[in-house]
Design an enzyme around this catalytic site. Structure first.
Site, PDB file in Angstrom:
ATOM      1  N   ALA A 190       0.838  -1.206   0.000  1.00  0.00           N
ATOM      2  CA  ALA A 190       0.000   0.000   0.000  1.00  0.00           C
ATOM      3  C   ALA A 190       0.867   1.248   0.000  1.00  0.00           C
ATOM      4  CB  ALA A 190      -0.908  -0.008   1.223  1.00  0.00           C
ATOM      5  N   ALA A 191       2.016   1.152  -0.699  1.00  0.00           N
ATOM      6  CA  ALA A 191       2.927   2.299  -0.699  1.00  0.00           C
ATOM      7  C   ALA A 191       2.757   3.170  -1.937  1.00  0.00           C
ATOM      8  CB  ALA A 191       4.376   1.819  -0.587  1.00  0.00           C
TER       9      ALA A 191
ATOM     10  N   ARG B 108      -2.949   9.326  -9.817  1.00  0.00           N
ATOM     11  CA  ARG B 108      -4.058   9.468 -10.760  1.00  0.00           C
ATOM     12  C   ARG B 108      -5.424   9.643 -10.093  1.00  0.00           C
ATOM     13  NH1 ARG B 108      -3.597   4.696 -14.794  1.00  0.00           N
ATOM     14  NH2 ARG B 108      -2.251   3.787 -13.197  1.00  0.00           N
TER      15      ARG B 108
ATOM     16  N   LYS C 183      -4.357   6.896  -1.705  1.00  0.00           N
ATOM     17  CA  LYS C 183      -5.299   6.116  -2.521  1.00  0.00           C
ATOM     18  C   LYS C 183      -6.044   5.045  -1.744  1.00  0.00           C
ATOM     19  CE  LYS C 183      -3.753   3.126  -5.683  1.00  0.00           C
ATOM     20  NZ  LYS C 183      -3.253   2.658  -6.997  1.00  0.00           N
TER      21      LYS C 183
ATOM     22  N   GLY D 252       9.417  -0.536  -6.907  1.00  0.00           N
ATOM     23  CA  GLY D 252       8.782  -1.695  -7.520  1.00  0.00           C
ATOM     24  C   GLY D 252       8.152  -2.646  -6.521  1.00  0.00           C
TER      25      GLY D 252
ATOM     26  N   GLY E 232       0.240  -7.047 -16.807  1.00  0.00           N
ATOM     27  CA  GLY E 232       1.271  -8.045 -17.107  1.00  0.00           C
ATOM     28  C   GLY E 232       0.580  -9.269 -17.719  1.00  0.00           C
TER      29      GLY E 232
ATOM     30  N   ASN F  85      -2.140 -10.833 -15.382  1.00  0.00           N
ATOM     31  CA  ASN F  85      -1.779 -10.934 -13.969  1.00  0.00           C
ATOM     32  C   ASN F  85      -2.686 -10.046 -13.129  1.00  0.00           C
ATOM     33  OD1 ASN F  85      -0.473 -11.196 -11.507  1.00  0.00           O
ATOM     34  ND2 ASN F  85       1.214  -9.804 -12.058  1.00  0.00           N
TER      35      ASN F  85
ATOM     36  N   ASN G 161     -45.563   9.631  22.139  1.00  0.00           N
ATOM     37  CA  ASN G 161     -45.926  10.175  20.837  1.00  0.00           C
ATOM     38  C   ASN G 161     -45.324  11.566  20.685  1.00  0.00           C
ATOM     39  OD1 ASN G 161     -47.399  11.484  18.686  1.00  0.00           O
ATOM     40  ND2 ASN G 161     -48.847   9.775  18.823  1.00  0.00           N
TER      41      ASN G 161
ATOM     42  N   ALA H 129     -45.988  16.226  15.307  1.00  0.00           N
ATOM     43  CA  ALA H 129     -45.359  16.803  14.122  1.00  0.00           C
ATOM     44  C   ALA H 129     -44.631  18.098  14.459  1.00  0.00           C
ATOM     45  CB  ALA H 129     -46.417  17.071  13.057  1.00  0.00           C
TER      46      ALA H 129
END
Ligand code: UD1
Ligand code: CA
Length: 467
Positions: free
Chosen positions: A14-15, A20, A27, A85, A146, A175, A365, A368
């Site tokens: 989650a790095a 975008r 993200k 990566g 991929g 992938n 009750n 209203a």
């Protein structure tokens, strides 16, 4: 089962920056069905019965770490300082891998639709014979993914789009990003991955070719494209929401909920609906809602953090905010808002009432337009209405205040003092009646306007005399 004796480490990546998304928020903290992308992934990890979980976050990602620990308190957080990566990210959690789990599962934090069953299936493949198992899918449009290069049952390589030949690009088996590795050879494989590719990144996908070269078996399992749908843009976020809503609606129908127009009902991942609950069209559920058996949620209602008791009726056009707790068979009418308040069994709140910070006794009750005035500009105070009490329409109950059991409040009252049980409180201007007032109305009006014009003329003379 044999599988459950093997232990498993999940590594959730989650790095990513998520550029975008064009967002100030990381993200993986964007939500689908009221739950963050990361939380969806971690719930799948938990439901798959995984023993340990490492979450890899980017630098300055404290909120991501907080969310991970909130959802799965046993999560170990690892910070990847430089984005080099997916394999590099996995190796950030080296010390967790060195703990020696039997199976290692790599999951992306931005893939919220993955199910626990699929995670179990991927683990199962490692249990049998494979050392690397990859989750593939047939892509309607494979570009960007991929490609899985297979030879019979064996998976021989994953080629990233940027490194693929024209022929490889025509492969539609892609992938999905998830991978399982046999724990005992995981580090051996991961440490051999280099960055000799178009993006100069350490690709996790290279684990396949390396395993093949080490005479270890790599295989591909298939799942649906929906399940591995990754989120990079807001459009993909909306697509994931649509898939998740379809799943949640189908599960609700399956569990015995009636919805005549399920496509118009929006649920949260944690919405809990009992049996024979009816949800009319256009109802929105925020996080934290429980609806017990036989309750009816009428059209255009919005519920969040609320508990609806058995057989209760809500709406149409009602709003239940966090801390609203409705007793069995209570009735919340149209345009009624309830917040942080407990409504007793069989109590009723009618048209346009606001009930906040307090409680309403059983069978009471609320007329209203009644307002619980809970805020004095600085702090919130409570209003307690007793059992079987009757609050006349258009009353204001100014907190802190208590109306006792069986008490009555006259319509249009502004109640600032406690009303004892069984009493009647009336707190409004007394009505004045002037008999035969109408016939002389015109004459009086003419006389009044004449007096007014005389008064207007008078000050001018006064001014002159002053000077
Ligand atoms: C990846 C796969 C690709 C697959 C696709 C499926 C690799 C090399 N490629 O590509 O084969 O078809 O997913 O969606 O694995 N991350 C880090 N640190 C990094 C890099 C990535 O934590 O240094 C995380 C990202 O936050 C994300 C995940 O890893 O959650 C995948 O990274 P991303 O860059 O989106 O990979 P893709 O190019 O989509
Ligand atoms: Ca991606």
């Amino acid at each position: 089962m044999k599988m459950s004796r093997r232990n498993c480490l999940a590594i959730v990546l989650a790095a990513g920056e998520g550029a975008r998304m064009r967002s100030a928020r990381p993200k993986v903290l964007h939500a689908v069905a009221g739950r963050s992308l990361l939380a969806h992934a971690l719930h799948a990890v938990r439901d798959a019965g995984i023993d340990a979980c490492a979450v890899v976050v980017g630098p300055h990602a404290d909120p991501v770490a907080v969310e991970a620990r909130h959802v799965l308190p046993q999560s170990d957080i690892f910070v990847q300082h430089e984005r080099r990566g997916t394999a590099h990210a996995v190796l950030t959690a080296r010390s967790a891998i060195e703990n020696g789990a039997d199976d290692i599962l790599v999951i992306f934090g931005d893939t919220p639709l993955i199910t626990a069953d699929t995670l179990k299936r991927l683990r199962g493949a490692i249990d049998h014979h494979a050392s690397v198992a990859v989750l593939g899918f047939r892509a309607a449009n494979p570009s960007g993914y991929g490609r899985l290069i297979t030879n019979g049952h064996r998976l021989v390589a994953i080629r990233e789009e940027k490194d693929a030949s024209d022929i490889e690009r025509r492969i539609d088996l892609c992938n999905g990003g998830l991978m399982a590795l046999r724990g005992e050879c995981a580090l051996d494989i991961l440490d051999r991955i280099d960055d000799a590719n178009a993006k100069r990144e350490f690709y996790l996908t290279d684990a396949v070719t390396i395993a093949d070269a080490m005479a270890l078996e790599a295989i591909a399992l298939e799942t649906t494209e929906d399940e591995v749908h990754g989120i990079n843009t807001r459009a993909q976020l909306a697509q994931a929401e649509a898939v998740m809503q379809r799943r949640l609606r189908a599960a609700a129908l399956e569990a015995g909920v009636t919805m005549v127009a399920p496509d118009t009902v929006f649920l949260c991942a944690d919405t809990r609906l009992g049996r024979d609950v009816t949800i009319e069209p256009h109802v929105v559920f925020g996080p934290g809602v429980v609806v017990e058996d036989d309750a009816v949620i009428h059209s255009f209602s919005h519920l969040e953090g609320a508990h609806v008791g058995k057989g209760a009726s809500v709406g149409p056009f009602a709003r239940l905010r966090p801390g609203a707790k409705l007793g069995a068979r209570s009735r919340i009418g149209n345009f009624v808002e309830v917040k942080a308040a407990e409504i007793g069994e069989g109590a009723k709140a009618n048209h346009l009432a606001y009930i906040g910070d307090g409680s309403v006794g059983a069978a009471a009750n609320i007329g209203a337009g009644t307002i619980f005035c809970n805020y004095d500009g600085k702090t919130k105070h409570r209003t307690e209405v007793g059992k079987n009490a009757f609050i006349g329409s258009n009353s204001a109950l100014v907190a802190p205040v208590t109306v006792g059991d069986n008490a009555y409040v006259g319509s249009g009252s502004v109640i600032t003092d406690n009303v004892p049980p069984g009493a009647l409180a009336i707190a409004r201007g007394r009505q004045v009646v002037k008999a035969d007032w109408a016939p002389g109305r015109k004459k009086r009006a003419v006389a009044k306007s004449q007096r007014k014009s005389q008064r207007k003329a008078a000050p001018k003379r006064k001014k002159k005399t002053k000077r």
